[in-house]
Write an enzyme that holds these catalytic residues in place. Structure first.
Site, short mmCIF file in Angstrom:
data_model
loop_
_atom_site.label_atom_id
_atom_site.label_comp_id
_atom_site.label_asym_id
_atom_site.label_seq_id
_atom_site.Cartn_x
_atom_site.Cartn_y
_atom_site.Cartn_z
N TYR A 56 0.84 -1.20 0.00
CA TYR A 56 0.00 0.00 0.00
C TYR A 56 0.87 1.26 0.00
O TYR A 56 1.60 1.54 0.96
CB TYR A 56 -0.91 0.03 1.22
CG TYR A 56 -1.95 -1.07 1.29
CD1 TYR A 56 -2.28 -1.83 0.17
CD2 TYR A 56 -2.59 -1.36 2.48
CE1 TYR A 56 -3.23 -2.83 0.23
CE2 TYR A 56 -3.55 -2.36 2.56
CZ TYR A 56 -3.86 -3.10 1.43
OH TYR A 56 -4.81 -4.10 1.52
N PHE A 208 -19.92 1.80 -3.47
CA PHE A 208 -21.20 1.82 -4.19
C PHE A 208 -22.38 1.74 -3.23
O PHE A 208 -23.35 2.49 -3.35
CB PHE A 208 -21.26 0.68 -5.20
CG PHE A 208 -22.53 0.66 -6.01
CD1 PHE A 208 -22.61 1.40 -7.18
CD2 PHE A 208 -23.63 -0.06 -5.60
CE1 PHE A 208 -23.79 1.43 -7.92
CE2 PHE A 208 -24.81 -0.06 -6.33
CZ PHE A 208 -24.89 0.69 -7.50
N LEU A 209 -22.31 0.82 -2.25
CA LEU A 209 -23.40 0.65 -1.31
C LEU A 209 -23.34 1.65 -0.15
O LEU A 209 -24.16 1.59 0.77
CB LEU A 209 -23.43 -0.78 -0.77
CG LEU A 209 -23.75 -1.86 -1.81
CD1 LEU A 209 -23.69 -3.24 -1.19
CD2 LEU A 209 -25.12 -1.62 -2.45
#
Length: 331
Positions: A56, A208-209
Site C-alpha cells: 500500500y 457503491f453501497l
C-alpha cells in the site's frame, strides 16, 4: 450484536479499519495530518483491528500507521501483508517465495518501527510457489517471534485447506458484501470447518453501497474502480438501478446505506470480521455505528433478493486483476 469477535487468540471489534485508502486506490489521498487524525479517532471509537500491507503506497501506509500510533500500540491488533514484489516491469509482481516473504517482512517491521506484527497475511497466492512453501516461511517467522499469527488473502478453498494442513491459519481475507457473494460458494464453510476467522474487505462494495455514486462522479485513473467492470459502461448503468431500492431499505431500517451494508454482513455471519476503509472521519464514525444497527429477518431477505450475484452486472476485477486471485468465482 456482540462487541467483540474472535480472531485467533485476539478479540477484536467486528468492525475494523482497512488503511489502504490513506495511501492509494480511491483517488487523491488525504494529507498526513488528516490521516493521523483519522487513525487516532479510530482507536478512540474502539476500532481495535487495523489492516495495512507492504504494497500500500509502496510502503507509505505501514510507515504512516507505525509512526502515528507508536505510542498507542497496545490498543489495537495489527495486520499487514506480504506476497508482492516491485520490479522495473511490474509494480505488483506476485511473489510468495520464502525469500521474498522474509525480505518483505523485515522491511515491514522496519517501516512500522516494530519487532512483531500480530497477524501477517500472504497477500496473494503465488502460482509459481506451492502454498505449503509460502506458509512454511510464515511459520518460521512465527517461530522467530516476528509475527503472531498467519493469514491468507484471496485464496481458494483448496489452497486454504492445504495451507492449514501445513500450519494453522488464523484468518482468511477476501472481498465480501451484498454484491460480492463469492465466499458463499465454499470459502465461508471451509473457514467454519477449520476454525479460521473470515475477514471481509470492501464490505460496502467499494463505496457503491455507501452512496458514493448516488450523484454523478468522475473517476480518475488514480481510482482503482476506473478499471473494474462493475463501474464501467452498461454494467455500471444496470448496477445503478439497484441503488434507489437499496437506499429505501436503509431508510426503513433507520440507518445510512453504508451502515446497512455493514449490518447485513454482521448479521450474515456472527463470526466474521470486516474492515471498511475510508479517509474521512465522518465516514469512519458512520461505519463504527453500524454495530448498533439491527435488521429483521424480512429486511435481510429483501436485501438478499435485491443485491446478489444474479442482479449485479459485471465481474469484480478486470482480467489482469483477476489473474492474481484464485478464489471461487460466480462470474
Amino acid at each position: 450484536m456482540t462487541n467483540t469477535r474472535k480472531l485467533g487468540r485476539f478479540s477484536v471489534n467486528p468492525i475494523g479499519l482497512g488503511c489502504m485508502s490513506l495511501s492509494q486506490a480511491y483517488g487523491p489521498q488525504p494529507d498526513e495530518a488528516t490521516s493521523e487524525r483519522l487513525l487516532h479517532r479510530a482507536l478512540d471509537l474502539g476500532c481495535d483491528f487495523l489492516d495495512t500491507a507492504a504494497i500500500y503506497g509502496e510502503g507509505h501506509n505501514e510507515t504512516l500507521v507505525g509512526r502515528t500510533l507508536k505510542a498507542r500500540r497496545q490498543e489495537f491488533t495489527l495486520a499487514s501483508k506480504c506476497g508482492f514484489r516491485i520490479t522495473p516491469d511490474n509494480p505488483r509482481l506476485v511473489d510468495g517465495s520464502p525469500a521474498n516473504i522474509a525480505a518483505t517482512l523485515d522491511a515491514s517491521l522496519q517501516r512500522l518501527g516494530l519487532d512483531h506484527i500480530d497477524l501477517y497475511y500472504l497477500h496473494r497466492p503465488d502460482p509459481r510457489t506451492p502454498i505449503e512453501d509460502s506458509v512454511g516461511a510464515l511459520a518460521r517467522a512465527m517461530e522467530a517471534g516476528k509475527i503472531g499469527a498467519i493469514g491468507l488473502s484471496e485464496v481458494s478453498t483448496d489452497q486454504l485447506r492445504r495451507a492449514h494442513a501445513t500450519h494453522p491459519i488464523t484468518a482468511l481475507q477476501t472481498e465480501y458484501s451484498l454484491w460480492t457473494r463469492n465466499p458463499e460458494i465454499a470459502v465461508l464453510d471451509a473457514c467454519r470447518d477449520l476454525g479460521v476467522t473470515f475477514v471481509a474487505f470492501s464490505p460496502v462494495a467499494r463505496g457503491f453501497l455507501a452512496g458514493a455514486f448516488e450523484r454523478p462522479k468522475e473517476m480518475g485513473k488514480d481510482d482503482i474502480r476506473f478499471s473494474m467492470p462493475r463501474f464501467q459502461g452498461e454494467d455500471f448503468v444496470r448496477n445503478q438501478t439497484l441503488y434507489d431500492p437499496y437506499k429505501a431499505i436503509a431508510n426503513e431500517v433507520g440507518c445510512t446505506p453504508a451502515q446497512l451494508s455493514l449490518a447485513w454482513l454482521l448479521h450474515r455471519d456472527l463470526d466474521l470480521v470486516t474492515i471498511p476503509g475510508t479517509h474521512r472521519i465522518d465516514h469512519l464514525e458512520e461505519n463504527m455505528a453500524a454495530n448498533d444497527v439491527r435488521l429483521s429477518e424480512a429486511q435481510r431477505t429483501a436485501l438478499d433478493a435485491l443485491v446478489n450475484e444474479r442482479t449485479v452486472a459485471g465481474s469484480r476485477y478486470n482480467p489482469a486483476q483477476q489473474a492474481t486471485v484464485t478464489t471461487e468465482e460466480f462470474t
